[in-house]
Design an enzyme around this catalytic site. Structure first.
Site, PDB file in Angstrom:
ATOM      1  CD  GLN A  25      -6.513  -4.859   3.797  1.00 64.19           C
ATOM      2  OE1 GLN A  25      -7.411  -5.671   3.975  1.00 64.19           O
ATOM      3  NE2 GLN A  25      -6.750  -3.577   3.630  1.00 64.19           N
ATOM      4  CB  CYS A  44      -3.564   3.235  -1.543  1.00 62.99           C
ATOM      5  SG  CYS A  44      -4.681   4.548  -1.140  1.00 62.99           S
ATOM      6  CE  LYS A  78      -6.879  -0.495   6.345  1.00 61.91           C
ATOM      7  NZ  LYS A  78      -7.701  -0.193   5.168  1.00 61.91           N
ATOM      8  CG  HIS A  83      -1.899   0.963   1.415  1.00 57.06           C
ATOM      9  ND1 HIS A  83      -1.638   2.251   1.814  1.00 57.06           N
ATOM     10  CD2 HIS A  83      -3.235   0.887   1.232  1.00 57.06           C
ATOM     11  CE1 HIS A  83      -2.781   2.922   1.867  1.00 57.06           C
ATOM     12  NE2 HIS A  83      -3.761   2.122   1.515  1.00 57.06           N
ATOM     13  CG  ASP A 130       0.956  -2.553   6.078  1.00 54.47           C
ATOM     14  OD1 ASP A 130       0.042  -2.702   6.924  1.00 54.47           O
ATOM     15  OD2 ASP A 130       0.820  -1.876   5.047  1.00 54.47           O
TER      16      ASP A 130
HETATM   17  N1  PMP Z   1      -1.512  -0.926   4.582  1.00 53.67           N
HETATM   18  C1  PMP Z   1      -2.461  -1.662   3.986  1.00 53.67           C
HETATM   19  C2  PMP Z   1      -2.097  -3.029   3.466  1.00 53.67           C
HETATM   20  C3  PMP Z   1      -3.749  -1.155   3.854  1.00 53.67           C
HETATM   21  O1  PMP Z   1      -4.689  -1.889   3.252  1.00 53.67           O
HETATM   22  C4  PMP Z   1      -4.036   0.131   4.369  1.00 53.67           C
HETATM   23  C5  PMP Z   1      -5.434   0.724   4.254  1.00 53.67           C
HETATM   24  N2  PMP Z   1      -6.096   0.466   3.087  1.00 53.67           N
HETATM   25  C6  PMP Z   1      -3.017   0.843   4.987  1.00 53.67           C
HETATM   26  C7  PMP Z   1      -1.770   0.284   5.078  1.00 53.67           C
HETATM   27  C8  PMP Z   1      -3.254   2.199   5.561  1.00 53.67           C
HETATM   28  O2  PMP Z   1      -4.097   2.120   6.644  1.00 53.67           O
HETATM   29  P1  PMP Z   1      -4.650   3.478   7.321  1.00 53.67           P
HETATM   30  O3  PMP Z   1      -5.374   4.198   6.239  1.00 53.67           O
HETATM   31  O4  PMP Z   1      -5.547   2.994   8.400  1.00 53.67           O
HETATM   32  O5  PMP Z   1      -3.471   4.217   7.793  1.00 53.67           O
END
Ligand code: PMP
Length: 410
Positions: free
Chosen positions: A204, A367, A227, A123, A201
């Site tokens: 997910q 993203c 999430k 991401h 990270d």
């Molecule tokens: N990493 C991953 C794999 C994500 O899916 C996301 C959110 N879509 C993020 C980071 C960022 O999370 P946040 O918007 O809660 O900071």
């Protein structure tokens, strides 16, 4: 093994019983999940019963709020099997957790010419901070590509990890585009062999599988409460205590100090030195309820239910030749996230037709523009499951697909 009764579970989520959402099929869980009543009630209860600032009030109300906040820290440590509750830092989201590390590691543990390895599956939250720091500080950023099956190219990883001065590997536990779950244990072991730290990270993965940071042996693990059925505004950064102790604060101000003189400041201990200013206390407190909710359902049960839905959806999509599924073939080894494209129909059009049928899916680059570039596509449509989704939802998706094909028939 007790099965998830998703129809019963759906009733625990107030949003689905509102008349506005009567026909809502929510399939954008990778963006954010819905919240069960226990979490919504906990937020309300905090403001109605315990509202006060923490760590500084010498009165009962503030002491109670402080205890509730710190209890969530303890529970979070238990939830991911961290050794110490001091290894848990509250931020505002995964993105902030990664930025905290990007700034503090770059200034203190990395040097010009050092190599950071990341992957095509990241991401932007786990890519842009490292790309920016690399440009600013002269680090080398290497990107592990994906194979034709949307898995991480482990041969390329092996080549990159052998390069000189690899100091950090930043990798997601589950891709938000393809659902890919890299072999973290293998990657972490290999990275440690060359002396590199590993940031995982988990934004997910945390809603779909049991996390054990000690077994995984990652150095840092980051995720977001929103999430995993918890409130917005709460991010988590786990780090091994000896590493966090070596890092300086990221933000400066109140609540992160032991003492301040006109000429110098002594910072607080880990983890409080990383939590400057008033945090989102009520949200942190309610986050504990989200973890308890998941534990009560059983994380293995959640995983089985969602994997079953993902498998059925892939089976259904495969019937339609014009659909390309962007997901590893082994569905037992990937998360309940299904990206797809349809010949000559833009993903935004897919999402729009689905929306008309009451189905909320995501369409776009999710993203992860570098991955879209590598795949040579502008965007995908994405279905992502949670515990309240049912097999009926898949039937509705198929009906919407048929409608879409009719609309776009030549
Ligand atoms: N990493 C991953 C794999 C994500 O899916 C996301 C959110 N879509 C993020 C980071 C960022 O999370 P946040 O918007 O809660 O900071």
């Amino acid at each position: 093994m007790p099965r998830i009764d998703s129809k019963k579970i759906k009733k625990l989520f107030p949003i689905f019983s509102k008349k506005e959402n009567k026909n809502l099929v929510y399939l954008d869980n990778a963006a954010t999940t819905q919240r069960p009543k226990v979490v919504v009630d906990a937020i309300k209860d905090f403001y109605e019963t315990y509202n006060s600032n923490i760590h500084r009030g010498i009165y009962d109300l503030s002491e109670k709020a402080t205890k509730m906040y710190e209890d969530t820290r303890k529970h979070t440590a238990k939830f991911i099997n961290a050794k110490l509750s001091e290894e848990i830092i509250f931020t505002k989201n995964t993105t902030e957790s990664i930025n905290l590390l990007a700034y503090t590691l770059s200034d203190n543990m990395l040097q010009k010419g050092d190599r950071i390895i990341t992957t095509s599956l990241e991401h932007h939250a786990n890519f842009v901070p490292w790309q920016t720091m690399a440009k600013k500080k002269g680090f080398i950023l290497s990107i592990v590509p994906v194979t034709e099956d949307y898995s991480l190219d482990m041969e390329e990883f092996e080549k990159l990890i052998k390069e000189p001065n690899v100091k950090l590997v930043c990798i997601s536990a589950m891709s938000n585009v393809t659902g890919t779950t890299p072999d973290l244990k293998k990657i972490i072991k290999r990275a440690h062999k060359v002396g590199a730290l590993v940031l995982v990270d988990g934004a997910q993965s945390v809603a779909h599988e049991h996390i054990d940071v000690r077994k995984m042996d990652c150095d840092f693990f980051v995720f977001s409460s929103h999430k995993m059925f918890g409130p917005f505004g709460v991010g988590i950064l786990y780090g091994k205590k000896q590493l966090l102790d070596k890092l300086p604060p990221f933000l400066y101000g109140g609540d992160m100090i032991k003492s301040v003189k006109e000429t110098c400041t002594v910072f607080n201990d880990t983890p409080w030195k990383f939590e400057a200013g008033t945090p989102s206390i009520g949200d942190v407190v309610a986050f504990k309820k989200a973890m308890e909710f998941m534990e009560k359902l059983g994380i293995e049960n959640i995983k089985n239910h969602e994997t079953n839905l993902a498998k059925k959806t892939v089976e259904m999509l495969k019937k339609y030749k014009q659909v390309t599924i962007i997901k590893p073939k082994n569905l037992d080894k990937s998360g309940p996230v299904i990206s797809f494209t349809i010949e000559e129909i833009h993903p935004h059009d897919i999402a729009e037709v689905f929306n008309k049928e009451g189905i909320a899916i995501r369409a776009g680059h999710h993203c992860n523009q570098p991955l879209m570039s590598r795949l040579g596509i502008p965007a995908t449509a994405r279905i992502s499951f949670s515990i309240y989704n049912t097999e009926d939802d898949i039937k509705k998706v198929e009906l919407a697909l048929k409608k879409l094909f009719k609309i776009f028939a030549k």
